[in-house]
Design a protein around this motif. Sequence first.
Motif, PDB file in Angstrom:
ATOM      1  N   ASN A  42       0.825  -1.212   0.000  1.00  0.00           N
ATOM      2  CA  ASN A  42       0.000   0.000   0.000  1.00  0.00           C
ATOM      3  C   ASN A  42       0.856   1.258   0.000  1.00  0.00           C
ATOM      4  OD1 ASN A  42      -2.454  -1.328  -0.106  1.00  0.00           O
ATOM      5  ND2 ASN A  42      -2.726  -1.350   2.110  1.00  0.00           N
ATOM      6  N   CYS A  44       3.900   1.508  -1.260  1.00  0.00           N
ATOM      7  CA  CYS A  44       4.495   1.588  -2.600  1.00  0.00           C
ATOM      8  C   CYS A  44       3.500   2.182  -3.598  1.00  0.00           C
ATOM      9  CB  CYS A  44       4.938   0.206  -3.082  1.00  0.00           C
ATOM     10  SG  CYS A  44       6.391  -0.429  -2.252  1.00  0.00           S
ATOM     11  N   ILE A  45       2.262   1.734  -3.523  1.00  0.00           N
ATOM     12  CA  ILE A  45       1.228   2.258  -4.418  1.00  0.00           C
ATOM     13  C   ILE A  45       1.016   3.749  -4.158  1.00  0.00           C
ATOM     14  CG2 ILE A  45      -1.253   2.168  -4.946  1.00  0.00           C
ATOM     15  CD1 ILE A  45      -1.028  -0.895  -4.417  1.00  0.00           C
ATOM     16  N   GLU A  46       0.960   4.116  -2.897  1.00  0.00           N
ATOM     17  CA  GLU A  46       0.782   5.517  -2.524  1.00  0.00           C
ATOM     18  C   GLU A  46       1.925   6.383  -3.076  1.00  0.00           C
ATOM     19  OE1 GLU A  46       1.382   7.922   1.603  1.00  0.00           O
ATOM     20  OE2 GLU A  46       0.065   6.170   1.708  1.00  0.00           O
ATOM     21  N   SER A  48       3.965   5.625  -5.604  1.00  0.00           N
ATOM     22  CA  SER A  48       3.972   5.622  -7.063  1.00  0.00           C
ATOM     23  C   SER A  48       2.944   6.609  -7.610  1.00  0.00           C
ATOM     24  CB  SER A  48       3.723   4.219  -7.621  1.00  0.00           C
ATOM     25  OG  SER A  48       2.380   3.836  -7.459  1.00  0.00           O
ATOM     26  N   GLU A  49       1.824   6.744  -6.934  1.00  0.00           N
ATOM     27  CA  GLU A  49       0.817   7.719  -7.348  1.00  0.00           C
ATOM     28  C   GLU A  49       1.282   9.132  -7.049  1.00  0.00           C
ATOM     29  OE1 GLU A  49      -2.661   6.274  -5.326  1.00  0.00           O
ATOM     30  OE2 GLU A  49      -3.057   4.764  -6.876  1.00  0.00           O
ATOM     31  N   LYS A  50       1.921   9.332  -5.913  1.00  0.00           N
ATOM     32  CA  LYS A  50       2.404  10.661  -5.518  1.00  0.00           C
ATOM     33  C   LYS A  50       3.433  11.193  -6.515  1.00  0.00           C
ATOM     34  CE  LYS A  50       4.792  13.051  -1.759  1.00  0.00           C
ATOM     35  NZ  LYS A  50       5.376  12.914  -0.417  1.00  0.00           N
ATOM     36  N   LEU A  53       4.560   7.731 -10.953  1.00  0.00           N
ATOM     37  CA  LEU A  53       5.087   6.487 -11.520  1.00  0.00           C
ATOM     38  C   LEU A  53       3.969   5.529 -11.926  1.00  0.00           C
ATOM     39  CD1 LEU A  53       7.976   5.847  -8.988  1.00  0.00           C
ATOM     40  CD2 LEU A  53       8.117   6.915 -11.242  1.00  0.00           C
ATOM     41  N   SER A  54       2.834   5.643 -11.308  1.00  0.00           N
ATOM     42  CA  SER A  54       1.740   4.721 -11.600  1.00  0.00           C
ATOM     43  C   SER A  54       1.160   4.941 -12.998  1.00  0.00           C
ATOM     44  CB  SER A  54       0.634   4.852 -10.554  1.00  0.00           C
ATOM     45  OG  SER A  54       0.089   6.164 -10.572  1.00  0.00           O
ATOM     46  N   LYS A  55       1.465   6.095 -13.600  1.00  0.00           N
ATOM     47  CA  LYS A  55       0.940   6.401 -14.937  1.00  0.00           C
ATOM     48  C   LYS A  55       1.935   6.078 -16.045  1.00  0.00           C
ATOM     49  CE  LYS A  55      -2.012   9.973 -13.095  1.00  0.00           C
ATOM     50  NZ  LYS A  55      -1.755  11.127 -12.295  1.00  0.00           N
ATOM     51  N   THR A  57       4.252   3.991 -18.668  1.00  0.00           N
ATOM     52  CA  THR A  57       4.151   2.747 -19.426  1.00  0.00           C
ATOM     53  C   THR A  57       5.396   1.908 -19.157  1.00  0.00           C
ATOM     54  OG1 THR A  57       5.298   3.620 -21.364  1.00  0.00           O
ATOM     55  CG2 THR A  57       2.890   3.947 -21.269  1.00  0.00           C
TER      56      THR A  57
END
Length: 69
Positions: A42, A44-46, A48-50, A53-55, A57
């Motif tokens: 959780n 890491c996901i937080e 990556s979104e901040k 990185l979550s966007k 490719t």
Amino acid sequence: MKTLNISISELEFDKFGLKKDKLTFTEFIDIISKEISRQTLNKCIELSEKYGLSKMTMDEISNEVKAVR
């Protein structure tokens, strides 16, 4: 064999999804490890979104890795 008694709150009991009040040490470690892994994922996901990185490719990620190497 030794017996170890650990007290936890009802909230923690529910949070960890415990179904019984007696566990082997291996069961206890497995439950705690899964919770720590879940919390780490959780975080890491937080992050990556901040940092956007979550966007990215897979090609963008590969190019970033190559640039660092």
